[in-house]
Scaffold this motif. Structure first.
Motif, short mmCIF file in Angstrom:
data_model
loop_
_atom_site.label_atom_id
_atom_site.label_comp_id
_atom_site.label_asym_id
_atom_site.label_seq_id
_atom_site.Cartn_x
_atom_site.Cartn_y
_atom_site.Cartn_z
N ASP A 163 63.21 31.56 -32.99
CA ASP A 163 63.52 32.59 -31.98
C ASP A 163 62.54 33.75 -32.09
O ASP A 163 62.13 34.32 -31.07
N ALA A 164 62.17 34.10 -33.32
CA ALA A 164 61.21 35.20 -33.51
C ALA A 164 59.86 34.81 -32.90
O ALA A 164 59.22 35.61 -32.20
N ALA A 165 59.43 33.58 -33.14
CA ALA A 165 58.16 33.10 -32.59
C ALA A 165 58.21 33.10 -31.06
O ALA A 165 57.24 33.47 -30.39
N ARG A 166 59.35 32.72 -30.53
CA ARG A 166 59.53 32.70 -29.07
C ARG A 166 59.44 34.11 -28.49
O ARG A 166 58.80 34.34 -27.46
N ALA A 167 60.07 35.06 -29.18
CA ALA A 167 60.02 36.46 -28.72
C ALA A 167 58.58 36.97 -28.74
O ALA A 167 58.15 37.68 -27.82
N VAL A 168 57.85 36.59 -29.77
CA VAL A 168 56.44 36.99 -29.87
C VAL A 168 55.66 36.46 -28.67
O VAL A 168 54.87 37.18 -28.04
N GLY A 171 62.64 47.64 -41.00
CA GLY A 171 63.73 46.71 -41.31
C GLY A 171 64.87 46.99 -40.35
O GLY A 171 65.23 48.15 -40.14
N LEU A 172 65.41 45.93 -39.76
CA LEU A 172 66.47 46.09 -38.76
C LEU A 172 67.54 45.02 -39.03
O LEU A 172 67.21 43.84 -39.13
N MET A 173 68.79 45.43 -39.14
CA MET A 173 69.85 44.44 -39.39
C MET A 173 70.19 43.61 -38.14
O MET A 173 70.25 42.40 -38.23
N PRO A 174 70.37 44.22 -36.97
CA PRO A 174 70.63 43.38 -35.78
C PRO A 174 69.36 42.65 -35.31
O PRO A 174 68.27 42.89 -35.83
N HIS A 175 69.56 41.78 -34.32
CA HIS A 175 68.51 40.82 -33.94
C HIS A 175 67.92 41.08 -32.56
O HIS A 175 68.44 40.59 -31.57
N PRO A 176 66.79 41.78 -32.47
CA PRO A 176 66.16 41.97 -31.15
C PRO A 176 65.62 40.66 -30.58
O PRO A 176 65.53 40.51 -29.36
N GLU A 177 65.28 39.71 -31.46
CA GLU A 177 64.67 38.46 -30.97
C GLU A 177 65.66 37.58 -30.21
O GLU A 177 65.26 36.64 -29.55
N HIS A 178 66.96 37.90 -30.34
CA HIS A 178 67.96 37.15 -29.57
C HIS A 178 68.27 37.83 -28.23
O HIS A 178 69.19 37.43 -27.53
N THR A 197 69.70 33.57 -22.34
CA THR A 197 70.34 33.36 -23.65
C THR A 197 70.79 34.64 -24.34
O THR A 197 71.55 34.58 -25.30
N GLY A 198 70.35 35.80 -23.90
CA GLY A 198 70.70 37.02 -24.61
C GLY A 198 71.64 37.90 -23.82
O GLY A 198 71.85 37.69 -22.63
N PRO A 199 72.22 38.90 -24.48
CA PRO A 199 73.09 39.85 -23.79
C PRO A 199 72.29 40.81 -22.91
O PRO A 199 72.85 41.54 -22.10
N SER A 200 70.97 40.87 -23.13
CA SER A 200 70.07 41.75 -22.38
C SER A 200 68.66 41.29 -22.71
O SER A 200 68.48 40.32 -23.45
N VAL A 201 67.68 42.01 -22.21
CA VAL A 201 66.31 41.75 -22.66
C VAL A 201 65.81 42.99 -23.40
O VAL A 201 64.60 43.20 -23.55
N ASP A 202 66.74 43.77 -23.90
CA ASP A 202 66.40 45.06 -24.54
C ASP A 202 65.61 44.87 -25.83
O ASP A 202 64.91 45.78 -26.28
N GLY A 203 65.74 43.72 -26.46
CA GLY A 203 65.09 43.51 -27.75
C GLY A 203 63.59 43.29 -27.64
O GLY A 203 62.85 43.42 -28.62
N VAL A 220 50.71 37.09 -34.47
CA VAL A 220 51.85 37.58 -35.26
C VAL A 220 52.41 36.44 -36.11
O VAL A 220 52.89 35.43 -35.57
N GLY A 221 52.33 36.59 -37.40
CA GLY A 221 52.85 35.57 -38.31
C GLY A 221 54.36 35.65 -38.41
O GLY A 221 54.94 36.73 -38.42
N VAL A 222 55.00 34.49 -38.44
CA VAL A 222 56.45 34.42 -38.67
C VAL A 222 56.66 33.55 -39.91
O VAL A 222 56.29 32.37 -39.92
N VAL A 223 57.23 34.13 -40.95
CA VAL A 223 57.37 33.41 -42.22
C VAL A 223 58.63 32.55 -42.20
O VAL A 223 59.70 33.01 -41.82
N THR A 224 58.48 31.31 -42.61
CA THR A 224 59.64 30.44 -42.80
C THR A 224 59.89 30.27 -44.29
O THR A 224 59.00 29.81 -45.03
#
Lengths: 234, 80
Positions: A18-23, A193-200, A206-212, A5-9
Motif C-alpha cells: 500500500d505504501a508503494a502504491r501511494a508513492v 513517525g506517524l501512528m495512523p496510516h496515510p497510505e490507506h 478504498t480509503g475514507p478520503s484521499v487526505d493521506g 522512494v524506497g519501501v522496506v519490507t
C-alpha cells in the motif's frame, strides 16, 4: 526528475504494498528494499511501513531496529539528509532506533483500534507534510494495538516548543497518547513517525478520503525542489 | 555454564494497562487483598563458562540495547 522512494519490507510487514502504491499515485517511483540487504539502492527517501515486523517479538520494532538495512539508513537519516517516514510499526522502529524520542506502548484500552480517524496537522514544516496547511484536519485510518505515545514530560515540552509535533488526534487520543500526539518529527524535519496510516487514504475506492496523499506529494515536492532540473529540460 | 536472569519492568511512571487488567481480574476472582499489579518480562540468558565482571557487563549492554527499552523500562540483572 522522478523521486525514487524506497519501501522496506521486513518479515511481518503488511503495508509495504500500500505504501508503494501511494508513492506511485503521488507521482514517484517506489523501490522495494529488503530488510536483510544493507543497500538503499540510491533512493531519495525511505518509508518504513506498517505491520508486525518480526512478529512484534520482544517489543514492537525492537528487532527490526537491528536489521542490516537499518545500519545503512540510520546515519543519513540522523544527519538530516535522507527523508524517512515511519508509519505505525515504522514509527515504532524509528523510536526503538532512537531516531525519534519517546516510545509507543500498549493502547490504554488494551483493545486493537481499527477505525477512520481525524487528525490535525500541526507542523507543515517537514519533508512529509509541506503540502498541508498548519491546522488542517485530515481523515485517515488508525489500526494499531500499541499506538500509545509516551515520553518524558521534558521531552514532550521540547517537542511542542520546537514545533516537532507533526499531527494530533482530533478530540481525545483513542489510544491514550500523551498530549494526543499522533506523529512527531526529528529536529531536521526529514524524519517523521506517524501512528495512523496515510497510505490507506489515497484513493476514493478504498480509503475514507484521499487526505493521506499529501504525505507522499509533500515528499515529491521536497525531493524535486532539492535537486536542480537537468540542463535542457523544462 | 551459568545463567544470568534479566528482569525488565515498565518504569513506575509508565501506564501498565496489562497490569491493570490483571488487577481487575484479581478482584473478580476474590483476591481482594491485591492492590496493585505490574507486569514485566524475565529473560534467562545462558552463558558458557564463568560469569565474571566483564561478562556481566556484556549482558548489561545486551539488556540496555535489546532486552529493555530504557526510554520506558528499567532492568535488573542477577546471576543464578
Amino acid at each position: 526528475m522522478t523521486a525514487r522512494v524506497g519501501v522496506v519490507t521486513f518479515p511481518g510487514s503488511l503495508d509495504d504494498r500500500d505504501a508503494a502504491r501511494a508513492v506511485r499515485i503521488a507521482g514517484a517511483e517506489p523501490v522495494a528494499l529488503w530488510h536483510g540487504d544493507a543497500d538503499l539502492k540510491g533512493v531519495d527517501a525511505v518509508i518504513l511501513p506498517g505491520g508486525f515486523s518480526y512478529g512484534d517479538y520482544l517489543r514492537c520494532g525492537a528487532i527490526a531496529r537491528f536489521a542490516p538495512i537499518m545500519a545503512e539508513l540510520v546515519p543519513p537519516a540522523r544527519s538530516g539528509e535522507l527523508p524517512v517516514l515511519g508509519i505505525c510499526n515504522g514509527f515504532q522502529i524509528l523510536c526503538e532506533s532512537h531516531l525519534l524520542p519517546g516510545a509507543l506502548t500498549r493502547n490504554r484500552s488494551l483493545h486493537f483500534i481499527n477505525r477512520d480517524q481525524r487528525l490535525r496537522i500541526e507542523s507543515a514544516g517537514t519533508a512529509w507534510t509541506n503540502r498541508y496547511l498548519p491546522g488542517q484536519e485530515i481523515l485517515v485510518v488508525l489500526k494499531s494495538g500499541e499506538g500509545n505515545y509516551v515520553a518524558a514530560p521534558e521531552t514532550l515540552d521540547e517537542l511542542e516548543r520546537s514545533g516537532r509535533v507533526v499531527a494530533r488526534y482530533v478530540g481525545t487520543a483513542p489510544n491514550g497518547s500523551q498530549r494526543d500526539i499522533a506523529g512527531i518529527s526529528n529536529e531536521h524535519g526529514n524524519i517523521v513517525g506517524l501512528m495512523p496510516h496515510p497510505e490507506h487514504a489515497v484513493e476514493e475506492l478504498t480509503g475514507p478520503s484521499v487526505d493521506g496523499l499529501g504525505f507522499f506529494t509533500s515528499l515529491v515536492a521536497r525531493v524535486t525542489e532539492a535537486s536542480p532540473a537537468p540542463a535542457g529540460t523544462g | 555454564m551459568a545463567r544470568v536472569v534479566v528482569d525488565v519492568m515498565l518504569k513506575p511512571e509508565i501506564l501498565d494497562p496489562q497490569g491493570q487488567a490483571i488487577l481487575g481480574a484479581c478482584g473478580r476472582l476474590g483476591f481482594e487483598a491485591v492492590s496493585e499489579v505490574r507486569q514485566g518480562k524475565r529473560f534467562e540468558v545462558e552463558i558458557d563458562g564463568e560469569v565474571g565482571e566483564d561478562r556481566l557487563d556484556d549482558i548489561r549492554r545486551l539488556a540496555e540495547t535489546l532486552l529493555a527499552n530504557p526510554v520506558i523500562e528499567d532492568f535488573e540483572l542477577r546471576v543464578e
